[in-house]
Design a protein around this motif. Structure first.
Motif, PDB file in Angstrom:
ATOM      1  N   MET A 213      -8.577 -11.178   0.081  1.00 52.91           N
ATOM      2  CA  MET A 213      -7.186 -11.623   0.149  1.00 52.91           C
ATOM      3  C   MET A 213      -6.271 -10.704  -0.662  1.00 52.91           C
ATOM      4  SD  MET A 213      -7.156 -15.797   0.307  1.00 52.91           S
ATOM      5  CE  MET A 213      -8.171 -16.136  -1.125  1.00 52.91           C
ATOM      6  N   THR A 214      -6.795 -10.160  -1.759  1.00 55.71           N
ATOM      7  CA  THR A 214      -6.024  -9.206  -2.552  1.00 55.71           C
ATOM      8  C   THR A 214      -5.812  -7.922  -1.763  1.00 55.71           C
ATOM      9  OG1 THR A 214      -6.958 -10.122  -4.598  1.00 55.71           O
ATOM     10  CG2 THR A 214      -5.948  -7.941  -4.728  1.00 55.71           C
ATOM     11  N   TRP A 215      -6.867  -7.454  -1.112  1.00 58.27           N
ATOM     12  CA  TRP A 215      -6.749  -6.255  -0.267  1.00 58.27           C
ATOM     13  C   TRP A 215      -5.807  -6.517   0.907  1.00 58.27           C
ATOM     14  CZ3 TRP A 215      -8.144  -5.887   4.927  1.00 58.27           C
ATOM     15  CH2 TRP A 215      -8.047  -4.605   5.472  1.00 58.27           C
ATOM     16  N   MET A 216      -5.940  -7.688   1.535  1.00 56.69           N
ATOM     17  CA  MET A 216      -5.134  -8.026   2.702  1.00 56.69           C
ATOM     18  C   MET A 216      -3.642  -8.062   2.374  1.00 56.69           C
ATOM     19  SD  MET A 216      -5.475 -11.393   5.175  1.00 56.69           S
ATOM     20  CE  MET A 216      -5.225 -12.531   3.792  1.00 56.69           C
ATOM     21  N   ALA A 217      -3.305  -8.458   1.138  1.00 57.61           N
ATOM     22  CA  ALA A 217      -1.896  -8.542   0.753  1.00 57.61           C
ATOM     23  C   ALA A 217      -1.229  -7.173   0.753  1.00 57.61           C
ATOM     24  CB  ALA A 217      -1.774  -9.177  -0.629  1.00 57.61           C
ATOM     25  N   GLU A 218      -2.016  -6.108   0.564  1.00 63.34           N
ATOM     26  CA  GLU A 218      -1.479  -4.752   0.620  1.00 63.34           C
ATOM     27  C   GLU A 218      -2.615  -3.786   0.948  1.00 63.34           C
ATOM     28  OE1 GLU A 218       1.325  -1.656  -1.923  1.00 63.34           O
ATOM     29  OE2 GLU A 218       0.561  -3.444  -2.883  1.00 63.34           O
ATOM     30  N   PRO A 219      -2.980  -3.665   2.236  1.00 59.73           N
ATOM     31  CA  PRO A 219      -4.117  -2.826   2.614  1.00 59.73           C
ATOM     32  C   PRO A 219      -3.948  -1.350   2.254  1.00 59.73           C
ATOM     33  CG  PRO A 219      -3.490  -4.295   4.408  1.00 59.73           C
ATOM     34  CD  PRO A 219      -2.414  -4.385   3.381  1.00 59.73           C
ATOM     35  N   VAL A 220      -2.714  -0.891   2.123  1.00 56.36           N
ATOM     36  CA  VAL A 220      -2.475   0.531   1.845  1.00 56.36           C
ATOM     37  C   VAL A 220      -2.282   0.799   0.350  1.00 56.36           C
ATOM     38  CG1 VAL A 220      -1.464   0.947   4.122  1.00 56.36           C
ATOM     39  CG2 VAL A 220       0.024   0.284   2.223  1.00 56.36           C
ATOM     40  N   GLN A 221      -2.657  -0.158  -0.492  1.00 56.44           N
ATOM     41  CA  GLN A 221      -2.395  -0.004  -1.922  1.00 56.44           C
ATOM     42  C   GLN A 221      -3.050   1.249  -2.499  1.00 56.44           C
ATOM     43  OE1 GLN A 221      -3.325  -2.453  -6.030  1.00 56.44           O
ATOM     44  NE2 GLN A 221      -2.913  -3.609  -4.164  1.00 56.44           N
ATOM     45  N   ASP A 222      -4.331   1.478  -2.179  1.00 55.92           N
ATOM     46  CA  ASP A 222      -5.018   2.662  -2.711  1.00 55.92           C
ATOM     47  C   ASP A 222      -4.393   3.947  -2.204  1.00 55.92           C
ATOM     48  OD1 ASP A 222      -6.746   1.202  -4.226  1.00 55.92           O
ATOM     49  OD2 ASP A 222      -8.375   1.217  -2.775  1.00 55.92           O
ATOM     50  N   THR A 223      -4.018   3.964  -0.906  1.00 58.08           N
ATOM     51  CA  THR A 223      -3.366   5.151  -0.341  1.00 58.08           C
ATOM     52  C   THR A 223      -2.030   5.395  -1.017  1.00 58.08           C
ATOM     53  OG1 THR A 223      -4.421   4.728   1.801  1.00 58.08           O
ATOM     54  CG2 THR A 223      -2.506   6.198   1.785  1.00 58.08           C
ATOM     55  N   ARG A 224      -1.285   4.309  -1.246  1.00 53.02           N
ATOM     56  CA  ARG A 224       0.014   4.445  -1.919  1.00 53.02           C
ATOM     57  C   ARG A 224      -0.149   5.022  -3.321  1.00 53.02           C
ATOM     58  NH1 ARG A 224       2.132   1.123  -5.446  1.00 53.02           N
ATOM     59  NH2 ARG A 224       0.797  -0.655  -4.883  1.00 53.02           N
ATOM     60  N   ARG A 225      -1.160   4.576  -4.029  1.00 51.26           N
ATOM     61  CA  ARG A 225      -1.381   5.073  -5.382  1.00 51.26           C
ATOM     62  C   ARG A 225      -1.783   6.545  -5.373  1.00 51.26           C
ATOM     63  NH1 ARG A 225      -4.738  -0.125  -7.853  1.00 51.26           N
ATOM     64  NH2 ARG A 225      -2.901  -1.443  -8.276  1.00 51.26           N
ATOM     65  N   ARG A 226      -2.656   6.911  -4.435  1.00 49.86           N
ATOM     66  CA  ARG A 226      -3.068   8.317  -4.364  1.00 49.86           C
ATOM     67  C   ARG A 226      -1.887   9.216  -4.027  1.00 49.86           C
ATOM     68  NH1 ARG A 226      -7.700   6.129  -1.761  1.00 49.86           N
ATOM     69  NH2 ARG A 226      -6.783   6.598   0.276  1.00 49.86           N
ATOM     70  N   LEU A 227      -1.079   8.777  -3.058  1.00 55.85           N
ATOM     71  CA  LEU A 227       0.104   9.562  -2.700  1.00 55.85           C
ATOM     72  C   LEU A 227       1.073   9.644  -3.868  1.00 55.85           C
ATOM     73  CD1 LEU A 227       0.855   8.335   0.939  1.00 55.85           C
ATOM     74  CD2 LEU A 227       0.029  10.585   0.241  1.00 55.85           C
ATOM     75  N   GLY A 228       1.181   8.542  -4.624  1.00 53.21           N
ATOM     76  CA  GLY A 228       2.077   8.533  -5.776  1.00 53.21           C
ATOM     77  C   GLY A 228       1.690   9.588  -6.806  1.00 53.21           C
ATOM     78  N   VAL A 229       0.383   9.763  -7.023  1.00 49.57           N
ATOM     79  CA  VAL A 229      -0.088  10.781  -7.975  1.00 49.57           C
ATOM     80  C   VAL A 229       0.299  12.173  -7.497  1.00 49.57           C
ATOM     81  CG1 VAL A 229      -2.136  11.856  -8.980  1.00 49.57           C
ATOM     82  CG2 VAL A 229      -1.970   9.360  -8.844  1.00 49.57           C
ATOM     83  N   TRP A 230       0.076  12.444  -6.197  1.00 49.38           N
ATOM     84  CA  TRP A 230       0.410  13.769  -5.659  1.00 49.38           C
ATOM     85  C   TRP A 230       1.922  14.021  -5.685  1.00 49.38           C
ATOM     86  CZ3 TRP A 230      -2.847  17.524  -5.406  1.00 49.38           C
ATOM     87  CH2 TRP A 230      -4.210  17.271  -5.214  1.00 49.38           C
ATOM     88  N   VAL A 231       2.707  12.996  -5.378  1.00 50.66           N
ATOM     89  CA  VAL A 231       4.167  13.146  -5.430  1.00 50.66           C
ATOM     90  C   VAL A 231       4.619  13.427  -6.856  1.00 50.66           C
ATOM     91  CG1 VAL A 231       6.356  11.897  -5.181  1.00 50.66           C
ATOM     92  CG2 VAL A 231       4.618  11.737  -3.383  1.00 50.66           C
ATOM     93  N   PHE A 232       4.027  12.728  -7.816  1.00 52.11           N
ATOM     94  CA  PHE A 232       4.378  12.956  -9.218  1.00 52.11           C
ATOM     95  C   PHE A 232       4.034  14.379  -9.643  1.00 52.11           C
ATOM     96  CE2 PHE A 232       3.221  12.919 -13.739  1.00 52.11           C
ATOM     97  CZ  PHE A 232       4.415  12.458 -14.285  1.00 52.11           C
ATOM     98  N   LEU A 233       2.855  14.872  -9.237  1.00 51.81           N
ATOM     99  CA  LEU A 233       2.462  16.240  -9.582  1.00 51.81           C
ATOM    100  C   LEU A 233       3.406  17.254  -8.944  1.00 51.81           C
ATOM    101  CD1 LEU A 233      -1.434  15.982  -9.255  1.00 51.81           C
ATOM    102  CD2 LEU A 233      -0.094  16.198 -11.358  1.00 51.81           C
ATOM    103  N   PHE A 234       3.765  17.021  -7.662  1.00 53.38           N
ATOM    104  CA  PHE A 234       4.682  17.928  -6.970  1.00 53.38           C
ATOM    105  C   PHE A 234       6.033  17.969  -7.674  1.00 53.38           C
ATOM    106  CE2 PHE A 234       8.234  18.274  -3.988  1.00 53.38           C
ATOM    107  CZ  PHE A 234       8.037  19.572  -3.508  1.00 53.38           C
ATOM    108  N   LEU A 235       6.552  16.801  -8.014  1.00 52.20           N
ATOM    109  CA  LEU A 235       7.856  16.754  -8.684  1.00 52.20           C
ATOM    110  C   LEU A 235       7.801  17.404 -10.065  1.00 52.20           C
ATOM    111  CD1 LEU A 235       9.051  13.145  -7.739  1.00 52.20           C
ATOM    112  CD2 LEU A 235       9.856  15.319  -6.806  1.00 52.20           C
TER     113      LEU A 235
END
Length: 254
Positions: A213-235
């Motif tokens: 149910m935690t995963w279902m509430a936001e299935p893309v949570q891990d992807t969002r976090r990984r992308l967030g790290v790369w965006v932060f590094l790029f910036l």
């Protein structure tokens, strides 16, 4: 817009839950199995078999469970009811009118319940994990069940076959704020009828269900976090290059 409406509905239901849980029953820490595909698959099976009879998850499609390692064939053979298709939303046939008549209120949609409880209770997984493990038999209630986290809950114990039937024991104690008064204090559960699972097995299955149910509430949570790290590094790199360019420009001006 539909997702927003469902989220608002869940959040509207959450304050009532928060008030009901105002007794301050301590919450147990929920094991985090959201990165364990086998646990998520087991949680999905429990959710479909025990929760999806009354509660919908109408923002979730069955085929989204490909993300937890299931094939369309596995979803079709193990998680679909007759007439459903792999691409369908996880809805139920129970009407809101019947639900209100039977339970006193329509069961809330569970698509984002873990996030809604996180807003209302501080920790959605911990609340759900403790809630699903503290049902007890109470013949004074219309459904025959009550709950320590959510007193006078309208929902019956959907997982009773797995956990078995328990009663709650209470004892009289002095009110810590007024010693002239006595209060009823929870003193534990008593197993009246065993379930299909041992206590350890039941806790494990509930942990899997809550993780799903935690995963279902936001299935893309891990992807969002990984992308967030790369965006932060790029910036960060871009900001450093911009600083070097700025320094070089003003050096020539001077």
């Amino acid at each position: 817009m539909k997702l927003l409406k469902k989220l608002l509905a869940a959040l509207a239901f959450a304050p009532a839950v928060a008030l009901a849980a105002g007794g301050g029953f301590p919450l147990d820490a929920a094991p985090d199995h959201t990165r364990d595909l086998a646990s998520l698959q087991n949680g999905a099976k429990i959710f479909v078999n025990y929760c999806l009879n009354c509660h919908a998850a109408s923002n979730m499609r069955y085929n989204r469970m490909r993300d937890i390692g299931l094939t369309d064939e596995q979803i079709k053979n193990n998680l679909l009811f007759a007439g459903n298709k792999v691409g369908d939303l996880m809805t139920v046939t129970l009407s809101a009118k019947d639900a209100k008549e039977w339970f006193g209120a329509a069961p809330p949609d569970l698509s984002v319940i873990a996030r809604a409880k996180a807003s209302a209770e501080g920790s959605g997984p911990d609340w759900l994990y403790t809630y699903l493990r503290t049902f007890y038999k109470d013949d004074t209630r219309p459904t025959g069940w009550n709950n320590m986290v959510f007193p006078n809950v309208g929902m019956p114990h959907a997982l009773w076959e797995l956990q078995g039937i328990r009663t709650a024991k209470f004892e009289e104690a002095k009110d810590p704020h007024d010693h002239s008064k006595t209060i009823h204090r929870f003193a534990g559960f008593e197993q009246v009828k065993p379930g299909k699972l041992s206590n350890l097995e039941y806790d494990r299955d509930v942990a899997d269900l809550v993780s799903f149910m935690t995963w279902m509430a936001e299935p893309v949570q891990d992807t969002r976090r990984r992308l967030g790290v790369w965006v932060f590094l790029f910036l960060s790199v871009f900001a450093f290059l911009a600083w070097l360019l700025n320094r070089s420009y003003w050096k020539e001006v001077k």
